[in-house]
Design a protein around this motif. Structure first.
Motif, PDB file in Angstrom:
ATOM      1  N   GLY A   1       0.802  -1.218   0.000  1.00 40.48           N
ATOM      2  CA  GLY A   1       0.000   0.000   0.000  1.00 40.48           C
ATOM      3  C   GLY A   1       0.831   1.263   0.000  1.00 40.48           C
ATOM      4  O   GLY A   1       0.294   2.367   0.132  1.00 40.48           O
ATOM      5  N   GLN A   2       2.158   1.138  -0.177  1.00 35.73           N
ATOM      6  CA  GLN A   2       3.055   2.290  -0.166  1.00 35.73           C
ATOM      7  C   GLN A   2       2.893   3.117  -1.443  1.00 35.73           C
ATOM      8  O   GLN A   2       2.822   2.591  -2.539  1.00 35.73           O
ATOM      9  N   LEU A   3       2.861   4.438  -1.277  1.00 35.08           N
ATOM     10  CA  LEU A   3       2.813   5.351  -2.410  1.00 35.08           C
ATOM     11  C   LEU A   3       4.213   5.532  -2.991  1.00 35.08           C
ATOM     12  O   LEU A   3       5.171   5.791  -2.263  1.00 35.08           O
ATOM     13  N   TRP A   4       4.317   5.410  -4.323  1.00 37.79           N
ATOM     14  CA  TRP A   4       5.553   5.667  -5.058  1.00 37.79           C
ATOM     15  C   TRP A   4       5.298   6.730  -6.119  1.00 37.79           C
ATOM     16  O   TRP A   4       4.172   6.868  -6.610  1.00 37.79           O
ATOM     17  N   ALA A   5       6.347   7.457  -6.468  1.00 39.56           N
ATOM     18  CA  ALA A   5       6.237   8.517  -7.469  1.00 39.56           C
ATOM     19  C   ALA A   5       7.470   8.540  -8.346  1.00 39.56           C
ATOM     20  O   ALA A   5       8.562   8.141  -7.918  1.00 39.56           O
ATOM     21  N   VAL A   6       7.300   9.016  -9.580  1.00 37.44           N
ATOM     22  CA  VAL A   6       8.446   9.448 -10.377  1.00 37.44           C
ATOM     23  C   VAL A   6       8.382  10.970 -10.438  1.00 37.44           C
ATOM     24  O   VAL A   6       7.304  11.555 -10.565  1.00 37.44           O
ATOM     25  N   VAL A   7       9.564  11.584 -10.335  1.00 38.91           N
ATOM     26  CA  VAL A   7       9.651  13.044 -10.203  1.00 38.91           C
ATOM     27  C   VAL A   7      10.666  13.593 -11.200  1.00 38.91           C
ATOM     28  O   VAL A   7      11.770  13.047 -11.327  1.00 38.91           O
ATOM     29  N   ASN A   8      10.277  14.651 -11.896  1.00 31.42           N
ATOM     30  CA  ASN A   8      11.188  15.350 -12.807  1.00 31.42           C
ATOM     31  C   ASN A   8      11.876  16.467 -12.045  1.00 31.42           C
ATOM     32  O   ASN A   8      11.212  17.341 -11.464  1.00 31.42           O
ATOM     33  N   GLU A   9      13.196  16.454 -12.065  1.00 32.83           N
ATOM     34  CA  GLU A   9      13.969  17.430 -11.300  1.00 32.83           C
ATOM     35  C   GLU A   9      14.312  18.676 -12.128  1.00 32.83           C
ATOM     36  O   GLU A   9      13.877  18.832 -13.262  1.00 32.83           O
ATOM     37  N   ARG A  10      15.106  19.563 -11.541  1.00 35.95           N
ATOM     38  CA  ARG A  10      15.393  20.888 -12.092  1.00 35.95           C
ATOM     39  C   ARG A  10      16.358  20.854 -13.264  1.00 35.95           C
ATOM     40  O   ARG A  10      17.061  19.870 -13.503  1.00 35.95           O
ATOM     41  N   ASP A  11      16.419  21.982 -13.993  1.00 35.61           N
ATOM     42  CA  ASP A  11      17.241  22.133 -15.184  1.00 35.61           C
ATOM     43  C   ASP A  11      18.275  23.249 -14.996  1.00 35.61           C
ATOM     44  O   ASP A  11      18.315  23.924 -13.968  1.00 35.61           O
ATOM     45  N   GLU A  12      19.092  23.409 -16.041  1.00 41.12           N
ATOM     46  CA  GLU A  12      19.983  24.557 -16.223  1.00 41.12           C
ATOM     47  C   GLU A  12      21.205  24.571 -15.315  1.00 41.12           C
ATOM     48  O   GLU A  12      21.793  25.620 -15.074  1.00 41.12           O
ATOM     49  N   ILE A  13      21.608  23.392 -14.817  1.00 44.24           N
ATOM     50  CA  ILE A  13      22.917  23.311 -14.151  1.00 44.24           C
ATOM     51  C   ILE A  13      23.730  22.158 -14.738  1.00 44.24           C
ATOM     52  O   ILE A  13      24.556  21.553 -14.058  1.00 44.24           O
ATOM     53  N   GLY A  14      23.485  21.884 -16.014  1.00 41.99           N
ATOM     54  CA  GLY A  14      24.307  20.923 -16.713  1.00 41.99           C
ATOM     55  C   GLY A  14      23.545  19.726 -17.224  1.00 41.99           C
ATOM     56  O   GLY A  14      22.453  19.413 -16.740  1.00 41.99           O
ATOM     57  N   PRO A  15      24.124  19.008 -18.205  1.00 42.92           N
ATOM     58  CA  PRO A  15      23.452  17.849 -18.798  1.00 42.92           C
ATOM     59  C   PRO A  15      23.311  16.668 -17.847  1.00 42.92           C
ATOM     60  O   PRO A  15      22.476  15.792 -18.076  1.00 42.92           O
ATOM     61  N   ASP A  16      24.116  16.628 -16.792  1.00 44.46           N
ATOM     62  CA  ASP A  16      24.082  15.496 -15.871  1.00 44.46           C
ATOM     63  C   ASP A  16      23.617  15.889 -14.475  1.00 44.46           C
ATOM     64  O   ASP A  16      23.940  15.227 -13.492  1.00 44.46           O
ATOM     65  N   LEU A  17      22.883  16.973 -14.392  1.00 42.81           N
ATOM     66  CA  LEU A  17      22.191  17.391 -13.185  1.00 42.81           C
ATOM     67  C   LEU A  17      20.841  17.974 -13.601  1.00 42.81           C
ATOM     68  O   LEU A  17      20.768  18.713 -14.573  1.00 42.81           O
ATOM     69  N   VAL A  18      19.798  17.636 -12.893  1.00 41.23           N
ATOM     70  CA  VAL A  18      19.745  16.814 -11.688  1.00 41.23           C
ATOM     71  C   VAL A  18      19.003  15.528 -12.055  1.00 41.23           C
ATOM     72  O   VAL A  18      18.077  15.561 -12.855  1.00 41.23           O
ATOM     73  N   PRO A  19      19.346  14.366 -11.467  1.00 41.97           N
ATOM     74  CA  PRO A  19      18.655  13.138 -11.841  1.00 41.97           C
ATOM     75  C   PRO A  19      17.158  13.174 -11.541  1.00 41.97           C
ATOM     76  O   PRO A  19      16.739  13.555 -10.443  1.00 41.97           O
ATOM     77  N   ASP A  20      16.362  12.786 -12.536  1.00 41.13           N
ATOM     78  CA  ASP A  20      14.962  12.465 -12.278  1.00 41.13           C
ATOM     79  C   ASP A  20      14.946  11.163 -11.474  1.00 41.13           C
ATOM     80  O   ASP A  20      15.881  10.370 -11.555  1.00 41.13           O
ATOM     81  N   TYR A  21      13.883  10.944 -10.696  1.00 45.93           N
ATOM     82  CA  TYR A  21      13.967   9.806  -9.780  1.00 45.93           C
ATOM     83  C   TYR A  21      12.648   9.106  -9.533  1.00 45.93           C
ATOM     84  O   TYR A  21      11.560   9.633  -9.813  1.00 45.93           O
ATOM     85  N   LEU A  22      12.788   7.894  -9.009  1.00 45.17           N
ATOM     86  CA  LEU A  22      11.704   7.054  -8.510  1.00 45.17           C
ATOM     87  C   LEU A  22      11.876   6.964  -7.011  1.00 45.17           C
ATOM     88  O   LEU A  22      12.971   6.684  -6.521  1.00 45.17           O
ATOM     89  N   THR A  23      10.794   7.178  -6.266  1.00 46.85           N
ATOM     90  CA  THR A  23      10.942   7.110  -4.807  1.00 46.85           C
ATOM     91  C   THR A  23       9.636   6.720  -4.128  1.00 46.85           C
ATOM     92  O   THR A  23       8.542   7.037  -4.625  1.00 46.85           O
ATOM     93  N   ALA A  24       9.767   6.008  -3.005  1.00 51.90           N
ATOM     94  CA  ALA A  24       8.647   5.867  -2.083  1.00 51.90           C
ATOM     95  C   ALA A  24       8.417   7.224  -1.438  1.00 51.90           C
ATOM     96  O   ALA A  24       9.372   7.942  -1.139  1.00 51.90           O
ATOM     97  N   VAL A  25       7.158   7.589  -1.239  1.00 48.03           N
ATOM     98  CA  VAL A  25       6.843   8.903  -0.694  1.00 48.03           C
ATOM     99  C   VAL A  25       6.357   8.748   0.741  1.00 48.03           C
ATOM    100  O   VAL A  25       5.358   8.071   0.997  1.00 48.03           O
ATOM    101  N   GLN A  26       7.081   9.368   1.647  1.00 45.04           N
ATOM    102  CA  GLN A  26       6.731   9.287   3.062  1.00 45.04           C
ATOM    103  C   GLN A  26       5.794  10.436   3.446  1.00 45.04           C
ATOM    104  O   GLN A  26       6.016  11.577   3.045  1.00 45.04           O
ATOM    105  N   GLU A  27       4.792  10.124   4.227  1.00 49.84           N
ATOM    106  CA  GLU A  27       3.892  11.174   4.701  1.00 49.84           C
ATOM    107  C   GLU A  27       4.671  12.190   5.531  1.00 49.84           C
ATOM    108  O   GLU A  27       5.431  11.831   6.423  1.00 49.84           O
ATOM    109  N   GLY A  28       4.503  13.464   5.194  1.00 47.64           N
ATOM    110  CA  GLY A  28       5.209  14.534   5.891  1.00 47.64           C
ATOM    111  C   GLY A  28       6.630  14.748   5.398  1.00 47.64           C
ATOM    112  O   GLY A  28       7.325  15.631   5.901  1.00 47.64           O
ATOM    113  N   GLY A  29       7.066  13.955   4.413  1.00 50.46           N
ATOM    114  CA  GLY A  29       8.439  14.052   3.939  1.00 50.46           C
ATOM    115  C   GLY A  29       8.699  15.290   3.093  1.00 50.46           C
ATOM    116  O   GLY A  29       7.815  15.788   2.395  1.00 50.46           O
ATOM    117  N   PHE A  30       9.950  15.787   3.152  1.00 51.89           N
ATOM    118  CA  PHE A  30      10.406  16.907   2.323  1.00 51.89           C
ATOM    119  C   PHE A  30      11.566  16.398   1.473  1.00 51.89           C
ATOM    120  O   PHE A  30      12.544  15.852   1.985  1.00 51.89           O
TER     121      PHE A  30
END
Length: 451
Positions: A263-292
């Motif tokens: 029942g865990q929530l997972w997300a894929v997230v698109n990260e920020r641009d304009e600090i180079g071709p290899d920053l910042v990684p887009d990611y897959l993560t479990a999402v914790q309630e209250g998490g930042f």
């Protein structure tokens, strides 16, 4: 005249990054290599060169078959498998954010060349394999929506996340057309709408809906006031529409799914641009309630983004590092957990639709990958599952978005460049190829006429 003058200032060869870039570091998995930030006038830009599929098809692993089950759609984004095997497709194109800087105008012009020219449908299309022979008929289930994206079915209620509101329809099994206009459950943040897509999934018990709300800028260029209620996931009471912030600091959570066993929530997230071709990684993560999760102050844990003012060391200290890097700028837009019916090495893990980069000299993404899981967590490098969308010379026939797993053994992939829905299945005895469904008006649709 304005566009012409801007392109004269920034030549197209510069904007496209013709003479720059090397292969990047190893960036997939739980511990990606992160180079130093690079900042320039414009990011490297190499966009898709759209082309027809013709006699070509996407490439899938040995032991699997890919079929186009619908064509002629109007920007398909996400799909939903209904209990009777019907497939709903959300079609639309949203966003109304003004460009902030000359480089934004230039980037917008160039990026548009790599997308479908078709106007978004603002509708839901229903696909039905009435005879069970692999031939799908298309009909319009609902129209007049506002850039629909996220979809969820809870009991007899069908939920749709438009770019400005979460709405619901009454739904009965086998229904081919909405019985009336939708009811608004709750309004969603829609001012500016730099990131307009509203991803959605339902909790395992159906009590809540999780809705992803992207940021209103790359890195707070519009100020923090414009980011109120952005870059986060809401948890919405499916019955009452009451909501609370579930997690924050997720720049653009583009797809959400629930892990079946936990029942865990997972997300894929698109990260920020304009600090180079290899920053910042887009990611897959479990999402914790209250998490930042860092945005805008830091990325991939406590890596501070020096562009942000003012800084917030206290927030950075509380950041949760994501679980799994997918690589920088792959633009993950779809995610769903697999089942044993998908077979072999693709039975335990998640499929991720990678729409593809526009802001690096060596393109990445443009495929569907499989991330294997063990003991409920990502384990091992991603495996290519559907490729062939883009050739090495830039010719691009498709761009994957949403992915949906049929527990009987199929992966449904929405392709918003060729406006196609693909179905990938383990190889088995199958009927001879049949004509694919082409989206039609309700009046001319076989489904509408025959039922």
């Amino acid at each position: 005249m304005k566009y012409r003058s801007l392109l004269a200032v920034f030549p197209l060869s510069v904007a496209l990054g013709v003479c720059s870039g090397q292969a990047g570091p190893a960036q997939v998995g739980p511990d990606p290599e992160l180079p130093k930030p690079e900042r320039g006038l414009l990011p490297d830009m190499v966009i898709a060169q759209p082309a027809e599929w013709g006699d070509k098809m996407p490439i899938v692993p040995d032991g699997y078959t890919v079929t186009a089950i619908a064509t002629g759609l109007k920007i398909p984004r996400q799909t939903l498998l209904l209990p009777n095997g019907d497939i709903l497709v959300a079609e639309g194109r949203g966003g109304n954010a003004a460009q902030l800087k000359p480089k934004d105008v230039i980037a917008g012009i160039i990026k548009a060349r790599g997308t479908s020219p078709v106007k978004g449908g603002n509708r839901l299309t229903l696909l039905r394999d009435a005879e069970g022979d692999g031939t799908y008929e298309a009909s319009t289930f609902a129209e007049g929506l506002n850039a629909p994206y996220g979809l969820a079915l809870v009991g007899d209620k069908l939920y749709v996340a438009n770019q400005d509101a979460l709405v619901r329809f009454d739904y009965q099994p086998g229904q081919t057309k909405a019985s009336g206009p939708p009811e608004t459950v709750t309004l969603l943040p829609s001012e500016i709408n730099h990131h307009w897509t509203k991803a959605m999934t339902a909790s395992a018990d159906g009590q809540y809906l999780y809705v992803g709300i992207g940021s209103n800028s790359n890195i707070t260029e519009r100020g923090m006031t414009a980011e109120a209620d952005r870059a986060r996931i809401w948890r919405v009471n499916a019955r009452t529409g009451e909501y609370k912030t579930y997690a924050t600091g997720l720049r653009n959570p583009t797809a959400l799914t629930i892990q079946p066993d936990t029942g865990q929530l997972w997300a894929v997230v698109n990260e920020r641009d304009e600090i180079g071709p290899d920053l910042v990684p887009d990611y897959l993560t479990a999402v914790q309630e209250g998490g930042f999760y860092g945005w805008p102050y830091s990325y991939w844990g406590q890596n501070v983004d020096e562009r942000v003012r003012p800084q917030d060391p206290e927030k950075v200290a509380a950041v949760i590092k994501p679980d799994y890097s997918l690589g920088s700028h792959v633009a993950a837009l779809g995610v769903d957990f697999s089942t044993d019916a998908m077979g072999g090495q693709f039975a335990r893990g998640v499929f991720v639709g990678e729409h593809g980069s526009w802001n690096r000299s060596e393109p990445v993404g443009y495929k569907v990958v499989f991330v294997p899981f063990r003991d409920g967590r990502p384990a091992g490098p991603p495996v290519d599952f559907v490729t062939g969308f883009r050739d090495s010379d830039g010719t691009t026939r498709g761009r994957p978005v949403g992915v949906t797993v049929d527990p009987k053994g199929a992966l449904i992939v929405a392709d918003d460049l060729s406006n196609t829905i693909w179905r990938i299945t383990p190889t088995r005895a199958a009927p001879s190829p049949q004509p694919v469904a082409t989206a039609q008006s309700p009046e001319s649709s076989p489904s509408a006429q025959g039922r």
